[in-house]
Scaffold this motif. Structure first.
Motif, mmCIF file in Angstrom:
data_model
loop_
_atom_site.group_PDB
_atom_site.id
_atom_site.type_symbol
_atom_site.label_atom_id
_atom_site.label_comp_id
_atom_site.label_asym_id
_atom_site.label_seq_id
_atom_site.Cartn_x
_atom_site.Cartn_y
_atom_site.Cartn_z
ATOM 1 N N UNK B 3 35.679 31.235 48.250
ATOM 2 C CA UNK B 3 34.778 31.510 47.120
ATOM 3 C C UNK B 3 33.688 32.511 47.476
ATOM 4 N N UNK B 4 33.289 32.568 48.753
ATOM 5 C CA UNK B 4 32.184 33.438 49.125
ATOM 6 C C UNK B 4 32.581 34.870 49.426
ATOM 7 N N UNK B 5 33.878 35.110 49.749
ATOM 8 C CA UNK B 5 34.289 36.446 50.174
ATOM 9 C C UNK B 5 34.053 37.464 49.071
ATOM 10 N N UNK B 6 33.480 38.632 49.425
ATOM 11 C CA UNK B 6 33.178 39.610 48.384
ATOM 12 C C UNK B 6 34.449 40.230 47.815
ATOM 13 N N UNK B 7 34.587 40.226 46.501
ATOM 14 C CA UNK B 7 35.771 40.810 45.888
ATOM 15 C C UNK B 7 35.549 42.279 45.559
ATOM 16 N N UNK B 8 36.646 43.000 45.331
ATOM 17 C CA UNK B 8 36.476 44.333 44.761
ATOM 18 C C UNK B 8 36.635 44.230 43.253
ATOM 19 N N UNK B 9 36.056 45.184 42.550
ATOM 20 C CA UNK B 9 36.084 45.141 41.091
ATOM 21 C C UNK B 9 36.805 46.382 40.603
ATOM 22 N N UNK B 10 37.737 46.184 39.693
ATOM 23 C CA UNK B 10 38.507 47.323 39.196
ATOM 24 C C UNK B 10 38.476 47.344 37.668
ATOM 25 N N UNK B 11 37.999 48.464 37.113
ATOM 26 C CA UNK B 11 38.012 48.646 35.659
ATOM 27 C C UNK B 11 39.082 49.682 35.339
ATOM 28 N N UNK B 12 39.989 49.345 34.412
ATOM 29 C CA UNK B 12 41.067 50.260 34.064
ATOM 30 C C UNK B 12 41.006 50.604 32.587
ATOM 31 N N UNK B 13 40.835 51.895 32.299
ATOM 32 C CA UNK B 13 40.799 52.403 30.918
ATOM 33 C C UNK B 13 39.989 51.472 30.017
ATOM 34 N N UNK B 14 38.807 51.116 30.496
ATOM 35 C CA UNK B 14 37.986 50.105 29.840
ATOM 36 C C UNK B 14 37.196 50.732 28.684
ATOM 37 N N UNK B 15 37.411 50.204 27.470
ATOM 38 C CA UNK B 15 36.666 50.690 26.299
ATOM 39 C C UNK B 15 36.015 49.516 25.605
ATOM 40 N N UNK B 16 34.868 49.782 25.008
ATOM 41 C CA UNK B 16 34.194 48.735 24.249
ATOM 42 C C UNK B 16 33.519 49.340 23.030
ATOM 43 N N UNK B 17 33.879 48.806 21.863
ATOM 44 C CA UNK B 17 33.190 49.200 20.634
ATOM 45 C C UNK B 17 32.652 47.943 19.986
ATOM 46 N N UNK B 18 31.569 48.062 19.240
ATOM 47 C CA UNK B 18 31.040 46.904 18.531
ATOM 48 C C UNK B 18 31.329 47.030 17.054
ATOM 49 N N UNK B 19 31.162 45.939 16.320
ATOM 50 C CA UNK B 19 31.371 45.962 14.869
ATOM 51 C C UNK B 19 30.506 47.054 14.277
ATOM 52 N N UNK B 20 31.041 47.735 13.290
ATOM 53 C CA UNK B 20 30.301 48.834 12.691
ATOM 54 C C UNK B 20 30.645 50.148 13.378
ATOM 55 N N UNK B 21 31.615 50.095 14.292
ATOM 56 C CA UNK B 21 32.159 51.329 14.848
ATOM 57 C C UNK B 21 31.347 52.008 15.921
ATOM 58 N N UNK B 22 30.340 51.292 16.488
ATOM 59 C CA UNK B 22 29.589 51.908 17.572
ATOM 60 C C UNK B 22 30.434 51.854 18.839
#
Lengths: 304, 264
Positions: B3-22
């Protein structure tokens, strides 16, 4: 460290603001209490003064609107109408004393208190269950919303059908008077818990049960106590009606008896008792509230 | 993985829009090395905090994916493998400083560690304030308590969203010295969102610069300053050169928005 120093100095300066923290402050508090008591007397004196004046000038008929010096003149005579057992409804009891008056007040207070405690605990339970279990919410919420606007007065026959005559219908009516409002208030309070509190708990892997127990429950209590306190007077109004109709003892029964026997002095004496009891009840509740909700500053506790 | 070992983080083609098209994030590809400290800088409102919340599993991506140590964030959450310190300290007002730190351990279903809790409280400069309630603390003190709370579970991944926002300059410098030592000793993967270039360069091994909304990566600067970095590092020519590079990239990212507005 320099920063901690300024911090502790700030704490030290803040310390005497805690009530009974130091002599000079206590002295000032006593002074403030005296001034507050003075205004209370002036406020009450205004009503009494007008009333007595109206009587002196002859506007107020002493038989219909006896001023305080008349209805408070013969207390032992008034006391005789108070019988905590309710066994002599409509007639004078034998040898009534201060104790029999306190007994009557005590019974009424007991009914209000039991009704309030039941209402508070069950509404908290139901409110949390509605948000916690999706099915419970879908089944219960429409019902609560439909039953909430029904006046406790409309519940009186139901209370008597269910529980007959006695303590139970009065307690039930106090319960009904606050249960639905408190359930809806629980829901509002849960929805208003800052979402950061919940998210932070979620990020360390807290379960839903842990979040409800350690975050949501303590977060909603202050708001619920404020709602409960605002509904205190409603509970007092309801218990009097219930006692007049379905109990046969208590302050409500004495008021009804006074009305039926055209005893205006007794009516006003009982009203005075009700006002005083309600006032003391609210003060006692305020004290409990401050003890239980120690983390909420006094300015946030229901306008205390 | 422990649980303590540091992980690597990978984001792949990550998109985020909110309601209302922002549209906040557009197709972010980013790989964050295990055990290193990475800073996100960008104009305010550009979406770097949203990226952090996506990594923390507090928001769902519109498309693309986040993986922490090869698994979705939800799984890391369940193991208490990450911790977050928000800009708003959000301490529970009915608990003392110590109570807030201890609750994090309890919610993570860890054994109580009174010694470690006291040490952390001392480390963030709150010795003697363990019994104080948040209402009695200044904004900076509350933020420091929130940092202690985030670190007490010894998370492999530490996400810090402007954690020094309300901290005074002096304490800020002290924390910038002490905190990295703590998370380096335990090899934590740390992500720090900030708009202070100074802080970003001083604390991290890598600075990722974002453009204004929708956020894209405009620069990725490796900070190869040796550690530990004493306070004097800020006068180091290499430190200044790196800060200038970040600063220039930031200006370029903002410039994109200015051009965009002019074109409209």
């Amino acid at each position: 460290m320099a920063i901690s120093d300024t911090g502790s100095r700030r704490m030290r300066r803040a310390a005497p603001r805690i009530p009974f923290g130091g002599w000079p402050e206590a002295g000032r508090a006593t002074g403030r209490a005296a001034i507050s008591a003075g205004w209370w007397c002036a406020s009450l004196g205004l009503l009494v003064g007008f009333w007595e004046l109206a009587w002196a000038v002859g506007w107020a008929n002493p038989i219909l609107l006896p001023p305080p010096h008349i209805f408070l003149a013969d207390l032992t005579d008034q006391f005789r109408y108070f019988d905590p057992t309710g066994g002599r409804a409509g007639a004078m009891g034998e040898g009534g004393s201060v104790w029999s008056v306190l007994g009557v007040v005590g019974w009424t207070t007991m009914r209000v208190t039991v009704g309030l405690v039941l209402g508070f605990v069950l509404s908290l339970f139901v409110g949390v269950a509605i948000r916690y279990f999706d099915v419970v919410g879908k089944l219960t919420l429409p019902l609560v919303t439909i039953l909430a606007p029904i006046s406790p007065v409309a519940w009186i026959p139901v209370a008597v059908f269910l529980f007959g005559i006695g303590n139970a219908p009065a307690i039930f009516l106090v319960f009904v008077a606050i249960f639905f409002v408190m359930t809806l208030s629980t829901l509002t309070q849960i929805d208003q818990v800052p979402k950061e509190y919940i998210q932070l708990a979620r990020t360390v892997g807290a379960s839903k049960r842990q979040i409800y127990r350690h975050v949501i429950l303590p977060a909603i209590l202050p708001g619920l106590f404020v709602t409960l306190r605002m509904n205190l007077f409603a509970a007092w109004m309801v218990v009097l009606i219930a006692e007049a109709v379905g109990v046969g003892s208590g302050l409500g029964q004495v008021t009804m008896m006074a009305r039926n026997t055209f005893n205006a002095s007794l009516v006003f004496f009982t009203m005075t008792l009700i006002g005083l009891t309600g006032f003391l009840f609210d003060k006692a509740f305020g004290l409990i509230q401050r003890k239980v909700l120690w983390w909420v500053g006094p300015s946030n506790v229901g306008g205390l | 993985m422990s649980p303590g070992a540091p992980p690597e983080v990978e984001c792949t083609r990550l998109s985020k829009g909110f309601d209302g098209g922002v549209e906040v994030l557009r197709e972010i590809d980013l790989r964050i090395e295990a055990g290193r400290t990475t800073a996100f800088v960008g104009p305010s409102g550009c979406g770097k905090s949203t990226l952090l919340r996506l990594i923390a599993g507090l928001e769902r991506p519109s498309s693309g994916a986040v993986e922490i140590g090869g698994r979705p964030p939800a799984e890391t959450l369940r193991r208490a493998g990450l911790a977050v310190a928000f800009q708003d300290p959000s301490l529970l007002p009915w608990r003392t400083v110590r109570g807030n730190v201890e609750l994090a351990l309890k919610l993570a279903r860890r054994r109580p560690r009174p010694r470690a809790v006291e040490d952390l409280i001392a480390l963030v400069g709150l010795s003697g304030f363990g019994d104080a309630r948040p209402a009695a603390l200044s904004g900076g003190m509350r933020q420091r308590a929130a940092i202690a709370r985030a670190m007490v579970t010894e998370p492999g991944l530490l996400l810090l969203d402007e954690p020094f926002g309300a901290v005074d300059e002096l304490t800020r410098r002290q924390l910038a010295q002490d905190l990295p030592r703590l998370w380096e000793a335990r090899e934590t993967t740390a992500i720090l969102v900030t708009h202070s270039i100074h802080e970003a360069v001083m604390l991290s091994d890598r600075v990722v610069v974002f453009s204004s909304r929708p956020a894209r990566i405009v620069a990725d600067v490796r900070i190869d300053l040796p550690r530990p970095r004493p306070a004097g590092t800020t006068a180091d020519p290499h430190f200044l050169a790196l800060s200038d590079r970040v600063s220039a990239a930031l200006a370029k990212g903002m410039g994109d928005r200015a051009d965009g507005l002019a074109a409209q």
